[in-house]
Every structure is written in structure tokens, then in C-alpha cells.
Motif scaffolding. Structure first.
Motif, PDB file in Angstrom:
ATOM      1  N   HIS A 123      48.719  13.420   5.015  1.00  0.00           N
ATOM      2  CA  HIS A 123      49.079  12.123   5.594  1.00  0.00           C
ATOM      3  C   HIS A 123      49.265  12.223   7.097  1.00  0.00           C
ATOM      4  CE1 HIS A 123      50.796  10.413   1.569  1.00  0.00           C
ATOM      5  NE2 HIS A 123      49.486  10.347   1.648  1.00  0.00           N
ATOM      6  N   GLY A 159      49.973   7.627   4.034  1.00  0.00           N
ATOM      7  CA  GLY A 159      48.566   7.788   4.366  1.00  0.00           C
ATOM      8  C   GLY A 159      47.961   6.458   4.742  1.00  0.00           C
ATOM      9  N   PRO A 160      46.841   6.119   4.212  1.00  0.00           N
ATOM     10  CA  PRO A 160      46.188   4.852   4.545  1.00  0.00           C
ATOM     11  C   PRO A 160      47.035   3.634   4.194  1.00  0.00           C
ATOM     12  CG  PRO A 160      44.658   6.322   3.443  1.00  0.00           C
ATOM     13  CD  PRO A 160      46.021   6.957   3.329  1.00  0.00           C
TER      14      PRO A 160
END
Lengths: 114, 109
Positions: A29, A95-96
């Protein structure tokens, strides 16, 4: 999967002592966070790091410093501990899904300052 | 006034009951609404998230968001003892996230 690992899990300090809380994540991440959790107050953001090499203050940064050592590790330092810093500290990574609030938390570090 | 208000409970219900957990907020910029579950002496884990207004269902859990009233809810159907935990609401605007204080729920067998 280890996820987010925090050390130590428990610590007792005397007023004025210093210590560093360690956090590591193995999910690749970019973003990492330090929160404190106090009864009736919820989780409050101390510092965060949006990517390796950057750090920013959160809601309650006074009395703390941080270091984003590399992409995996994000440490929180108390230079001169005070009783008001008695709390449970959580490290988290994202993360995303960082903008959607998908945070992954460690199990916490319980700190008592006498 | 806190940006996110959540009744801390504690809330105790019998097994099989329907549980309703709620939060109110003041910042109309919030777009993402989350519910985290935290077991004793553990870190929070994401249970559900919703974008903007509406309902989202996942098994026994339903999340509702009413942006016009600045009010979000989590419903748990057929509650189980394993649902005993603290439930934290959270909301986010462009990565700026705020948490409620958490509601402690106990489901008794």
C-alpha cells in the motif's frame, strides 16, 4: 497474510520518557496512517503518509513525530511522553481504496504514561 | 459539536433481534460512508461502505445513507453472539476521514 503489524503491543512509560511505535505492512500500500483511540472520542488521525517520502499532520499531531522509512514501514515517535498521550494507537494502511475509506488496521499498541 | 455523532451505547439485544446503529454528521462534503467492526482488543475492520445516498445490503447487514438528513444507519438482521463488537461509523471526503466514537453491541444467546 500478516497485513499490518504493530510493535510493541503494550508499553508503560514515565512522564518525559521517549519511545517509538513501529508499524509495517505487507500489502504494497502507498498510504499509511497513525490514529489514536480514546474512550468517547473515536479514532483521531495523528499523522499520515500518502506515499513513501511524504508525511502530513492529521487532527492531533502535537507531541508526535513520524518517519516513513520505506514503503512498508511507518513509525510514530513520542519524544517526551505525557499522561495525556495514554491511549491505544493504531496504524493503518490503504491502497487504491484510500479515497473510499478502505483502511486496514493493525491490532493496536496500548500505551500508558504514568 | 463533533463532526460525527454516534451513540456510544452500550446496546444489549437477544440473539435473533434486529439491531439498528446510527450516526449523524455535520459536514455535507462527505461522500463515502463506512461501517467498521472492532472486536475487543483488536483493530477495526471494514464491514461495509456506501457511496452517496441509498442502501447497500450484504448478507445480514444493510447500510443506509440519507444525505439530506445527514444520517446513516447500519441494520443487522438475525443478530448473532458473534456480532458482539463495537461498531464505528466513518465518513470521508477526498480522503479526509472522520470516525464516530463507536457503539458497543452485545448480542446475548
Amino acid at each position: 497474510n500478516a497485513g499490518v503489524t504493530q510493535t510493541p503491543k503494550f508499553q508503560v512509560l514515565k512522564t518525559g520518557q521517549s519511545m517509538t511505535l513501529q508499524c509495517a505492512q505487507d500489502m504494497n500500500h502507498n498510504s499509511m496512517y497513525w490514529y489514536r483511540q480514546d474512550p468517547g472520542m473515536g479514532l483521531r488521525l495523528i499523522y499520515y503518509s500518502a506515499s513513501e517520502g511524504t508525511t502530513d499532520k492529521g487532527e492531533v499531531p502535537n507531541g508526535y513525530n513520524v518517519s516513513r522509512l520505506n514503503k512498508r514501514e511507518f513509525s510514530l515517535r513520542l519524544e517526551s511522553a505525557a499522561p495525556s498521550q495514554t491511549s491505544v494507537y493504531f496504524c493503518a494502511s490503504a491502497g487504491p481504496g484510500q479515497y473510499t475509506g478502505e483502511l486496514f488496521f493493525g491490532e493496536g499498541s496500548r500505551l500508558t504514561v504514568l | 459539536q463533533k463532526e460525527v455523532e454516534q451513540d456510544p451505547g452500550p446496546l444489549s439485544v437477544p440473539e435473533g433481534a434486529i439491531v439498528s446503529l446510527n450516526c449523524t454528521y455535520s459536514n455535507s462534503a462527505f461522500q463515502y460512508f463506512m461501517w467498521y467492526r472492532q472486536y475487543s482488543r483488536k483493530g477495526p475492520e471494514l464491514l461495509m461502505y456506501t457511496y452517496s445516498s441509498g442502501n447497500k445490503e450484504d448478507g445480514r447487514f444493510t447500510a443506509q445513507v440519507d444525505k439530506s438528513s445527514k444520517y446513516i444507519s447500519l441494520f443487522i438482521r438475525d443478530s448473532q453472539p458473534s456480532d458482539s463488537a463495537t461498531y464505528l461509523c466513518a465518513m470521508s471526503a477526498l480522503g479526509d476521514m472522520r470516525f464516530g466514537a463507536g457503539t458497543r453491541l452485545t448480542v446475548k444467546p
